[in-house]
Structures are given as C-alpha cells and as structure tokens.
Motif scaffolding. Sequence first.
Motif, short mmCIF file in Angstrom:
data_model
loop_
_atom_site.label_atom_id
_atom_site.label_comp_id
_atom_site.label_asym_id
_atom_site.label_seq_id
_atom_site.Cartn_x
_atom_site.Cartn_y
_atom_site.Cartn_z
N ARG A 1 0.83 -1.22 0.00
CA ARG A 1 0.00 0.00 0.00
C ARG A 1 0.86 1.25 0.00
O ARG A 1 0.59 2.21 -0.74
CB ARG A 1 -0.92 0.01 1.22
CG ARG A 1 -2.05 -0.97 1.16
CD ARG A 1 -3.08 -0.71 2.24
NE ARG A 1 -2.55 -0.73 3.59
CZ ARG A 1 -2.63 -1.77 4.41
NH1 ARG A 1 -3.20 -2.88 4.01
NH2 ARG A 1 -2.14 -1.70 5.63
N ASN B 1 -6.99 0.03 3.95
CA ASN B 1 -6.57 -0.10 2.57
C ASN B 1 -7.56 0.61 1.65
O ASN B 1 -8.73 0.28 1.65
CB ASN B 1 -6.48 -1.57 2.22
CG ASN B 1 -5.90 -1.81 0.86
OD1 ASN B 1 -5.58 -0.87 0.14
ND2 ASN B 1 -5.78 -3.06 0.49
N LEU C 1 -2.94 4.85 5.44
CA LEU C 1 -2.60 3.55 4.86
C LEU C 1 -1.75 2.71 5.80
O LEU C 1 -1.83 1.50 5.82
CB LEU C 1 -1.86 3.72 3.54
CG LEU C 1 -2.67 4.30 2.39
CD1 LEU C 1 -1.79 4.41 1.16
CD2 LEU C 1 -3.88 3.47 2.09
#
Length: 143
Positions: free
Chosen positions: A69, A139, A134
């Motif tokens: 991410r 997410n 994040l």
Amino acid sequence: MKTNKKIYKDNQYTLSIDPGLNNVGWALFNEENKKMVEMGVRKFEPAKEAKISRLKRSARRNNGRKKWRKQQLKQAFIDFNLIGEDEFKNSQFYEFHPEQYKAAGVKNLMDLRCYALQNKVTYQELFQCIYNILKYRGNFFKR
C-alpha cells in the motif's frame, strides 16, 4: 489404544508397527520360532500448534500488504507529478514538523489530518496524511 498391524510378511518374519502421536513402536517376529527377533521405538518431537504458524503467516501477509500500500501511494504521487521521485529519497520528507503549525494548534499527524479537511495543505502534507491512514488505518487500494 495400541494396534498391531501386519504390514510385511516374508517366509519367516513378520513386522508389526504401533503408531502413536509422538512415536512409532515396531517389532520383528520370527514365525517359525515364535520369538521376537528385534523391537524398538522411534520418538518424534511433539507437534506444534497450528495457531502459532497461522499467526506468523497472518503477520507476514499483513506486513506485505502494508508495504505494498505504501509503495502504491508513492507511485501514485510520482505518476501524477505531485511529488518528485527524488524527494522521496530524502529522509526528512517523511518527518512531521509540528512547529510549522503552532498558530493552527496542530501537534501531530492526527491533528494535521483534521486541519487538512478545512485548510489547504501542501502535497507533502497531503502525502503524510494519506500515508498515515494507509499505514495504520486500512486499505484504499485494491489489487
């Protein structure tokens, strides 16, 4: 519960095996003499709980997802020319400096996130806000 299983029989010998949880017992009999030729036990280490392996595997996957991410966010800022790739290499880029926001009362990244909802912020500050989300909160990207 012991089980005596014949698994191999030659002309005069019979091999019997007694499987257990942490060991296997075995014996070799001579059928003609009706005597035991040899016997023994093979002990094993106790089995590990699956829960421990599952927790470690889950932690590895979560760390991998978090890393992915963060890389995707960096790449998005680079792709849209919001922040240059060389700026990410600077170690101070990721640091938050609360002294810049004394007048606004911003003391940490959570306060900066609230501040960014009402005021204009730089691309670096926007990056820090989303990076924090994040990193710790979830997410927004899908694989």
